[in-house]
Write a protein that holds these residues in place. Structure first.
Motif, PDB file in Angstrom:
ATOM      1  N   SER A 224       0.862  -1.184   0.000  1.00  0.00           N
ATOM      2  CA  SER A 224       0.000   0.000   0.000  1.00  0.00           C
ATOM      3  C   SER A 224       0.895   1.230   0.000  1.00  0.00           C
ATOM      4  O   SER A 224       1.853   1.301   0.766  1.00  0.00           O
ATOM      5  N   ALA A 225       0.582   2.176  -0.852  1.00  0.00           N
ATOM      6  CA  ALA A 225       1.352   3.425  -0.922  1.00  0.00           C
ATOM      7  C   ALA A 225       0.385   4.594  -0.894  1.00  0.00           C
ATOM      8  O   ALA A 225      -0.664   4.560  -1.556  1.00  0.00           O
ATOM      9  N   ARG A 226       0.741   5.623  -0.140  1.00  0.00           N
ATOM     10  CA  ARG A 226      -0.089   6.812  -0.033  1.00  0.00           C
ATOM     11  C   ARG A 226       0.786   8.061  -0.114  1.00  0.00           C
ATOM     12  O   ARG A 226       1.691   8.254   0.702  1.00  0.00           O
ATOM     13  N   GLY A 227       0.515   8.883  -1.109  1.00  0.00           N
ATOM     14  CA  GLY A 227       1.150  10.188  -1.218  1.00  0.00           C
ATOM     15  C   GLY A 227       2.655  10.168  -1.389  1.00  0.00           C
ATOM     16  O   GLY A 227       3.332  11.094  -0.932  1.00  0.00           O
TER      17      GLY A 227
ATOM     18  N   GLY B  54       3.113  12.415  -5.799  1.00  0.00           N
ATOM     19  CA  GLY B  54       2.023  11.989  -4.916  1.00  0.00           C
ATOM     20  C   GLY B  54       1.349  10.754  -5.480  1.00  0.00           C
ATOM     21  O   GLY B  54       0.392  10.859  -6.240  1.00  0.00           O
ATOM     22  N   ILE B  55       1.860   9.589  -5.110  1.00  0.00           N
ATOM     23  CA  ILE B  55       1.418   8.322  -5.699  1.00  0.00           C
ATOM     24  C   ILE B  55       0.626   7.527  -4.673  1.00  0.00           C
ATOM     25  O   ILE B  55       1.074   7.328  -3.540  1.00  0.00           O
ATOM     26  N   ASP B  56      -0.556   7.063  -5.080  1.00  0.00           N
ATOM     27  CA  ASP B  56      -1.390   6.197  -4.241  1.00  0.00           C
ATOM     28  C   ASP B  56      -1.723   4.931  -5.024  1.00  0.00           C
ATOM     29  O   ASP B  56      -2.167   5.019  -6.179  1.00  0.00           O
ATOM     30  N   PHE B  57      -1.534   3.762  -4.420  1.00  0.00           N
ATOM     31  CA  PHE B  57      -1.998   2.516  -5.025  1.00  0.00           C
ATOM     32  C   PHE B  57      -1.946   1.396  -3.996  1.00  0.00           C
ATOM     33  O   PHE B  57      -1.281   1.498  -2.964  1.00  0.00           O
ATOM     34  N   ASP B  58      -2.672   0.323  -4.290  1.00  0.00           N
ATOM     35  CA  ASP B  58      -2.685  -0.879  -3.459  1.00  0.00           C
ATOM     36  C   ASP B  58      -2.448  -2.090  -4.344  1.00  0.00           C
ATOM     37  O   ASP B  58      -2.906  -2.134  -5.496  1.00  0.00           O
ATOM     38  N   VAL B  59      -1.765  -3.082  -3.796  1.00  0.00           N
ATOM     39  CA  VAL B  59      -1.524  -4.337  -4.502  1.00  0.00           C
ATOM     40  C   VAL B  59      -2.017  -5.470  -3.616  1.00  0.00           C
ATOM     41  O   VAL B  59      -1.542  -5.636  -2.481  1.00  0.00           O
ATOM     42  N   GLU B  60      -2.966  -6.236  -4.115  1.00  0.00           N
ATOM     43  CA  GLU B  60      -3.512  -7.337  -3.330  1.00  0.00           C
ATOM     44  C   GLU B  60      -2.506  -8.474  -3.215  1.00  0.00           C
ATOM     45  O   GLU B  60      -1.697  -8.711  -4.121  1.00  0.00           O
ATOM     46  N   GLU B  61      -2.575  -9.189  -2.093  1.00  0.00           N
ATOM     47  CA  GLU B  61      -1.724 -10.357  -1.908  1.00  0.00           C
ATOM     48  C   GLU B  61      -2.030 -11.409  -2.971  1.00  0.00           C
ATOM     49  O   GLU B  61      -3.176 -11.582  -3.380  1.00  0.00           O
ATOM     50  N   GLY B  62      -0.986 -12.104  -3.421  1.00  0.00           N
ATOM     51  CA  GLY B  62      -1.168 -13.187  -4.377  1.00  0.00           C
ATOM     52  C   GLY B  62      -1.655 -12.732  -5.733  1.00  0.00           C
ATOM     53  O   GLY B  62      -2.395 -13.451  -6.408  1.00  0.00           O
ATOM     54  N   SER B  63      -1.250 -11.539  -6.154  1.00  0.00           N
ATOM     55  CA  SER B  63      -1.657 -11.014  -7.457  1.00  0.00           C
ATOM     56  C   SER B  63      -0.447 -10.462  -8.189  1.00  0.00           C
ATOM     57  O   SER B  63       0.638 -10.323  -7.624  1.00  0.00           O
ATOM     58  N   VAL B  64      -0.652 -10.141  -9.465  1.00  0.00           N
ATOM     59  CA  VAL B  64       0.376  -9.483 -10.267  1.00  0.00           C
ATOM     60  C   VAL B  64      -0.074  -8.058 -10.530  1.00  0.00           C
ATOM     61  O   VAL B  64      -1.152  -7.822 -11.077  1.00  0.00           O
ATOM     62  N   PHE B  65       0.759  -7.109 -10.131  1.00  0.00           N
ATOM     63  CA  PHE B  65       0.498  -5.688 -10.346  1.00  0.00           C
ATOM     64  C   PHE B  65       1.559  -5.175 -11.307  1.00  0.00           C
ATOM     65  O   PHE B  65       2.760  -5.272 -11.034  1.00  0.00           O
ATOM     66  N   ALA B  66       1.130  -4.655 -12.453  1.00  0.00           N
ATOM     67  CA  ALA B  66       2.066  -4.168 -13.470  1.00  0.00           C
ATOM     68  C   ALA B  66       2.079  -2.650 -13.487  1.00  0.00           C
ATOM     69  O   ALA B  66       1.028  -2.007 -13.486  1.00  0.00           O
TER      70      ALA B  66
ATOM     71  N   THR C 127       3.494   0.566   3.046  1.00  0.00           N
ATOM     72  CA  THR C 127       3.727  -0.689   3.736  1.00  0.00           C
ATOM     73  C   THR C 127       3.943  -1.773   2.689  1.00  0.00           C
ATOM     74  O   THR C 127       3.301  -1.766   1.637  1.00  0.00           O
ATOM     75  N   VAL C 128       4.849  -2.681   2.968  1.00  0.00           N
ATOM     76  CA  VAL C 128       5.130  -3.816   2.102  1.00  0.00           C
ATOM     77  C   VAL C 128       5.149  -5.063   2.972  1.00  0.00           C
ATOM     78  O   VAL C 128       5.907  -5.125   3.953  1.00  0.00           O
TER      79      VAL C 128
END
Length: 310
Positions: A5-8, A21-33, A61-62
């Motif tokens: 998870s990334a915020r700002g 200012g970057i916001d995004f989330d990556v779900e567990e067990g997935s591929v985020f490109a 957080t990672v």
């Protein structure tokens, strides 16, 4: 639960704003490109999340570890496979893996079992005693990724994993990525190959000038770009003319016995189209949607890079 998870997130070098200012989330067990033209900020994001550089502002957080308060926790949970294979050509394949096991301070018996398992899993057992300088590009890439897996990372950052590989080796690498995800590993992927993102990614973010300008599944992104159409094929000119009348369009030519109409590719739009053709026999339907190259061009104003994106 989110693996990342990334915020700002912000990062500047002097007057140059790299991340705005970057916001995004990556779900567990997935591929985020993460896609974007040269200089968009992709490598900066990866370096921040891997704890190689610190952001000017924002939080992340990672694998449940906070970037600012627990960077060691992030390092213990991640693996990084860079654009260029980080193998030692003075050591053979098995020795490269044993070196990684030593760096992770694994007991000797566990190290040997781990290395043997990875050599078998990546089909490198026969090449285990050979030095990587004798490997093909695909074999070097597999060894590089196997070295990343020695520490059983929960999150893996893959930077251009198939650059320079032949189609067969690319497909083999794709299969490895899918297998990792099936085992619950999260993949953060940067790639110059849009078809690679299309085949592998559960979600894609498009980065340009330090900002995420679009995010979604591959299909969601394609639907944002105009140009999609549905092609209807008919058995005879009578059916073609009746359909053209019902739909309020003029057939361009009757030789091909087809009609083309704009569509966003959704099931609802196709159902509405067929409802208007009640009583007209349609022989075949083909839906054509823009590909990710069209999306990339429309969103960024750039053609995809033909060389490694950094």
């Amino acid at each position: 639960m989110n693996a990342i998870s990334a915020r700002g997130l912000r990062k500047s070098y002097g007057d140059k704003v790299v991340l705005g200012g970057i916001d995004f989330d990556v779900e567990e067990g997935s591929v985020f490109a993460l896609l974007g033209p040269n200089g968009a900020g992709k490598t900066t994001i990866v370096n921040i999340l891997c704890t190689l550089i610190t952001p000017d502002a924002g939080s992340a957080t990672v694998a449940g570890a906070d970037l600012a308060q627990n960077p060691d926790g992030i390092r213990r949970a991640i693996g990084v496979t860079g654009q260029f294979s980080a193998v030692d050509d003075l050591l053979n394949g098995e020795e490269n893996l044993m070196l990684m096991a030593d760096l992770h301070r694994l007991p000797r018996r566990k190290s040997r079992a781990k290395v043997a398992g990875l050599l078998e899993r990546f089909e490198l057992t026969e090449a285990a005693k050979a030095v990587p300088s004798t490997y093909s590009g695909g074999m070097r890439r597999k060894l590089d990724l196997a070295m990343t897996l020695v520490g059983d990372p929960r999150v893996i950052f893959l930077d251009e994993p198939t650059t320079g590989l032949d189609p067969r080796s690319r497909q083999a690498m794709w299969d490895i990525v899918r297998d990792l995800v099936a085992r619950g590993v999260t993949i953060f992927l940067t790639t110059q190959y849009l078809d690679e993102a299309d085949h592998l990614a559960d979600r894609i973010a498009v980065l340009d000038h330090g900002r995420i300008i679009a995010e979604g599944t591959p299909e969601q992104l394609k639907r944002r770009v105009p140009g999609g159409h549905v092609e209807l094929s008919f058995t005879d000119t009578d059916a073609l003319r009746r359909a053209a009348t019902d739909l309020g369009v003029s057939p361009v030519g009757e030789a091909g016995l087809t009609l083309q109409l704009p569509t966003d590719g959704s099931v609802a739009s196709l159902r509405a189209l067929l409802d208007r053709l009640e009583g007209v026999a349609v022989e075949a339907i083909a839906v054509h949607t823009p590909d990710l190259e069209d999306v990339f061009l429309v969103l960024t104003g750039h053609q995809p890079e033909t060389e490694a994106v950094k």
